[in-house]
Scaffold this active site. Structure first.
Site, PDB file in Angstrom:
ATOM      1  CG  ASP A 188      -2.590   6.891  -3.650  1.00  0.00           C
ATOM      2  OD1 ASP A 188      -3.826   6.260  -3.705  1.00  0.00           O
ATOM      3  OD2 ASP A 188      -1.648   6.637  -2.571  1.00  0.00           O
ATOM      4  CG  HIS A 217      -1.643   1.224   1.584  1.00  0.00           C
ATOM      5  ND1 HIS A 217      -1.691   1.859   2.739  1.00  0.00           N
ATOM      6  CD2 HIS A 217      -2.759   1.691   0.726  1.00  0.00           C
ATOM      7  CE1 HIS A 217      -2.707   2.903   2.534  1.00  0.00           C
ATOM      8  NE2 HIS A 217      -3.208   2.686   1.361  1.00  0.00           N
ATOM      9  CD  GLU A 246      -7.169   5.669  -4.194  1.00  0.00           C
ATOM     10  OE1 GLU A 246      -6.460   4.772  -3.567  1.00  0.00           O
ATOM     11  OE2 GLU A 246      -8.252   6.191  -3.964  1.00  0.00           O
ATOM     12  CD  GLU A 249      -3.063   2.217  -3.071  1.00  0.00           C
ATOM     13  OE1 GLU A 249      -3.974   3.027  -3.389  1.00  0.00           O
ATOM     14  OE2 GLU A 249      -1.922   2.696  -2.592  1.00  0.00           O
ATOM     15  CG  HIS A 274      -3.250   9.280  -0.054  1.00  0.00           C
ATOM     16  ND1 HIS A 274      -3.895   9.838   0.607  1.00  0.00           N
ATOM     17  CD2 HIS A 274      -4.123   8.205  -0.312  1.00  0.00           C
ATOM     18  CE1 HIS A 274      -4.975   9.557   1.076  1.00  0.00           C
ATOM     19  NE2 HIS A 274      -4.945   8.498   0.340  1.00  0.00           N
TER      20      HIS A 274
END
Ligand code: G3P
Length: 247
Positions: free
Chosen positions: A35, A6, A107, A33, A48
């Protein structure tokens, strides 16, 4: 059950940086993952928060800063002096260096903007440029982002993020009525046997965020979840080995 780091190996390294991504790969993560946000001048950078304040030495919203201004920031110093001078990555750099080496869950974080296709379209173009259709997953809490990705390239795998608890109830049930999305990404405490069964019956994967405690990892494994997002891919990997869990 696959392990996604993450924001990279964010427990030990500055989140959403190349160092955190490289260390996740070294730790044996199946994927990372990260952003994605647009700068003022339309470049996709990896961050993020809507603003650079928490994770860098700068101030201001990503969307109000130019690419050059963001490149001048230090995204490591807030995590510790040892990480000083760690730049904010651009998405293209991540694709270029790590594409094909592990799964990349991007994301789309344009949540503070009105509904528009710019970020989705640009992400798809980059995925195609680097020939990563089979190893990039696009996720977002905003369903329309996934619609735009699928519209441009239906072969790109998309996962709908659902917020924790009541706030995510609509998202967790929305996919019953949509065949276009490939996975549901719920908060880990919202996962139960019924949800896993329902999604997998429809051919969708279930990837749970963000789980760090081995007890919770074991519970999700026993429920048949397809993947977890964790801040500590090394600890998760070691737990898998100690419990003889299969990927
Ligand atoms: O996609 C995983 C989930 O944890 C959401 O990620 O980076 O928005 O906290 P993030």
């Amino acid at each position: 059950m696959q392990i996604f780091a993450h924001r990279g190996f964010s427990l030990q390294y500055p989140e959403n940086t190349m160092t955190a991504f490289r260390k996740a790969l070294e730790a044996g993560a199946d994927g990372i993952e990260l952003d994605a946000r647009l700068t003022l001048d339309g470049k996709i950078v990896v961050m993020h928060d809507p603003s650079v304040d928490r994770t860098t030495n700068g101030k201001g919203k990503v969307r109000d800063l130019t690419f050059a201004e963001i490149l001048g920031l230090d995204a490591g110093i807030k995590k510790g002096i040892v990480f000083e001078n760690e730049p904010v990555p651009v998405l293209e750099q991540v694709f270029d260096e790590l594409g094909g080496k592990l799964l990349l869950n991007v994301e789309l974080c344009n949540y503070e903007e009105g509904d528009n296709r710019q970020l989705a379209n640009m992400a798809v173009e980059l995925i195609e440029k680097y020939k990563l259709v089979d190893s990039v997953i696009i996720s977002s809490f905003r369903f329309n982002n996934l619609v735009y990705v699928k519209d441009k390239n239906p072969n790109i795998s998309c996962g709908l993020l659902a917020k924790q608890g009541l706030l995510g109830m609509f998202a967790r049930n929305l996919l019953n009525h949509s065949v276009s999305v490939d996975a549901l990404h719920p908060f880990y405490t919202d996962v139960n046997a019924k949800l896993v069964h329902r999604e997998q019956e429809c051919g969708r994967k279930v990837r749970a965020w963000t789980v760090n405690d081995p007890k919770d990892i074991r519970t999700l494994y026993d429920l048949g979840v397809d993947a977890i997002f964790t801040d500590d891919p090394l600890n998760s990997r070691e737990f898998y080995a100690s419990e003889k869990l299969l990927e």
